[in-house]
Write an enzyme that holds these catalytic residues in place. Structure first.
Site, PDB file in Angstrom:
ATOM      1  N   HIS A 125      81.004   1.278  34.112  1.00  0.00           N
ATOM      2  CA  HIS A 125      81.610   0.483  33.617  1.00  0.00           C
ATOM      3  C   HIS A 125      80.691  -0.522  32.510  1.00  0.00           C
ATOM      4  O   HIS A 125      79.387  -0.452  33.331  1.00  0.00           O
ATOM      5  CB  HIS A 125      82.577  -0.030  33.999  1.00  0.00           C
ATOM      6  CG  HIS A 125      83.664   0.709  35.027  1.00  0.00           C
ATOM      7  ND1 HIS A 125      84.300   1.542  33.946  1.00  0.00           N
ATOM      8  CD2 HIS A 125      83.963   0.945  36.739  1.00  0.00           C
ATOM      9  CE1 HIS A 125      84.780   1.864  35.668  1.00  0.00           C
ATOM     10  NE2 HIS A 125      84.970   1.861  36.478  1.00  0.00           N
ATOM     11  N   GLU A 165      85.046  -4.904  39.061  1.00  0.00           N
ATOM     12  CA  GLU A 165      84.118  -3.593  39.665  1.00  0.00           C
ATOM     13  C   GLU A 165      82.625  -3.610  38.906  1.00  0.00           C
ATOM     14  O   GLU A 165      81.452  -3.295  39.415  1.00  0.00           O
ATOM     15  CB  GLU A 165      85.131  -2.698  39.170  1.00  0.00           C
ATOM     16  CG  GLU A 165      84.217  -0.813  40.198  1.00  0.00           C
ATOM     17  CD  GLU A 165      84.706   0.447  39.114  1.00  0.00           C
ATOM     18  OE1 GLU A 165      84.511   1.089  39.415  1.00  0.00           O
ATOM     19  OE2 GLU A 165      86.004  -0.003  38.902  1.00  0.00           O
ATOM     20  N   HIS A 211      80.174   3.488  42.036  1.00  0.00           N
ATOM     21  CA  HIS A 211      81.375   2.527  41.904  1.00  0.00           C
ATOM     22  C   HIS A 211      82.188   2.249  42.826  1.00  0.00           C
ATOM     23  O   HIS A 211      81.430   2.107  43.973  1.00  0.00           O
ATOM     24  CB  HIS A 211      82.473   3.629  41.048  1.00  0.00           C
ATOM     25  CG  HIS A 211      82.394   4.336  39.768  1.00  0.00           C
ATOM     26  ND1 HIS A 211      82.162   4.047  38.318  1.00  0.00           N
ATOM     27  CD2 HIS A 211      81.002   5.077  39.398  1.00  0.00           C
ATOM     28  CE1 HIS A 211      81.908   4.995  37.795  1.00  0.00           C
ATOM     29  NE2 HIS A 211      80.947   5.119  38.004  1.00  0.00           N
ATOM     30  N   GLU A 255      81.999   6.385  45.190  1.00  0.00           N
ATOM     31  CA  GLU A 255      83.069   4.911  45.611  1.00  0.00           C
ATOM     32  C   GLU A 255      82.487   4.131  46.749  1.00  0.00           C
ATOM     33  O   GLU A 255      83.178   4.644  47.870  1.00  0.00           O
ATOM     34  CB  GLU A 255      84.094   5.767  45.775  1.00  0.00           C
ATOM     35  CG  GLU A 255      84.713   6.543  44.350  1.00  0.00           C
ATOM     36  CD  GLU A 255      85.319   4.864  43.451  1.00  0.00           C
ATOM     37  OE1 GLU A 255      85.358   3.967  43.525  1.00  0.00           O
ATOM     38  OE2 GLU A 255      85.214   6.007  42.155  1.00  0.00           O
TER      39      GLU A 255
END
Length: 319
Positions: A108, A145, A201, A283
């Site tokens: 992101h 995040e 992430h 993750e």
């Protein structure tokens, strides 16, 4: 990811003790992963795990949980034990990775929420079309995040550069102000001819869903996607990262995807489908779980996360 993250659509650390490793691990992971990790720690090439694709319910609610505080503040107070991305306690530069290129992809962008039209634009991911990017998720206290991934990326860059690697980030802070799109993130690694690429992430799943997982590219050959040559090396990279990450952070493998292996294979992510270099996603934990959130918002713990990822990359690059 209960993914709200780059590339994922909806269907789309507790401090490790330096005591005896196998005793600590036995309390954290199933027996199968324990045996693999002990082998990995002993210097083997890493386990062979390879979970099947994540189920739609577990895969990512990324688009359903926008950051509570998009500008990215939130989280815990500064940790005096945190050396920061360029901590002075890190070892001096070595030449172990001289000549190696690593691309780090912070999931992101903190500015994505300001550009909904741009990030919602559909792009080709090889097998189909998907949104350019998403805002990502956040902790319930508003730690975004996108801020987390950028912080870990900076720490990881410092560690790898100290080993002599050439490191490139797909974006850095406000440059660019949004994105880049998932297809461009893959192209950056390809153009750099990266020896390894890692996308960072944090998930946005339900409370009680805990742990990390590393996402591996499935062998895909469709449209503009052809991962057949990188699927094997990427699995090796991901397996090594999973082992070192567990050892460094104490964060257990996910209890909601991957069957306790910490590894998940997927074929619906443009960042993996379009890569021509070994690449994985990690993750790091679930931002929506209170126990994981307490770790993810700790600067000292994020340093351990970066250390674990770095050790996995170094292990892969040194063979």
């Amino acid at each position: 990811m209960s993914y709200v993250g780059p590339d994922f659509d909806p269907p789309r650390p507790r401090r490790p003790r330096r005591g005896p490793l196998t005793v600590a691990l036995a309390a954290l992971v199933p027996g199968a992963l324990l045996g693999w990790l002990v082998y990995e720690t002993a210097g083997g090439p890493g386990g062979s795990g390879g979970a099947g694709p994540a189920s739609p319910a577990a895969s990512s609610a990324r688009a359903s949980a926008p950051p509570a505080a998009p500008a990215g503040g939130g989280g815990s107070a500064p940790d005096p034990k945190d050396p920061g991305p360029a901590g002075s306690s890190a070892p001096a530069v070595s030449g172990a990775l001289k000549g190696k290129v690593v691309v780090i992809d912070p999931g992101h962008n903190p500015g994505n929420y300001r550009h909904p039209a741009e990030i919602n634009r559909q792009v080709d991911i090889g097998t189909n079309r998907k949104e350019c990017d998403t805002t990502g998720t956040s902790t319930n206290s508003g730690y975004a995040e996108a801020r987390f991934t950028l912080d870990v990326a900076h720490r990881l860059r410092t560690l790898l550069e100290r080993q002599g690697a050439t490191v490139r980030l797909t974006h850095d802070g406000d440059s660019p102000p949004w994105g880049p799109c998932v297809d461009e993130r893959a192209r950056i690694g390809n153009t750099a001819r990266a020896d390894a690429a890692v996308s960072i992430h944090a998930d946005g799943s339900a409370q009680g869903n805990r742990g990390f997982h590393v996402i591996l590219p499935a062998p895909v050959h469709a449209g503009g996607a052809d991962t057949r040559a990188i699927a094997g090396p990427s699995k090796d990279l991901g397996t090594r990262i999973a082992g070192r990450y567990l050892r460094s952070t104490g964060e257990p493998p996910s209890n909601y995807v991957g069957d306790g292996t910490g590894l998940v294979t997927r074929k619906d992510l443009g960042g993996l489908n379009l890569s021509t270099v070994p690449k994985v996603f990690i993750e790091c934990g679930n931002m929506r779980d209170s126990k994981d959130a307490a770790l993810l918002t700790s600067g000292a713990w994020r340093q351990k996360a970066a250390q674990g990822i770095s050790e996995g990359i170094v292990s892969f690059l040194r063979g």
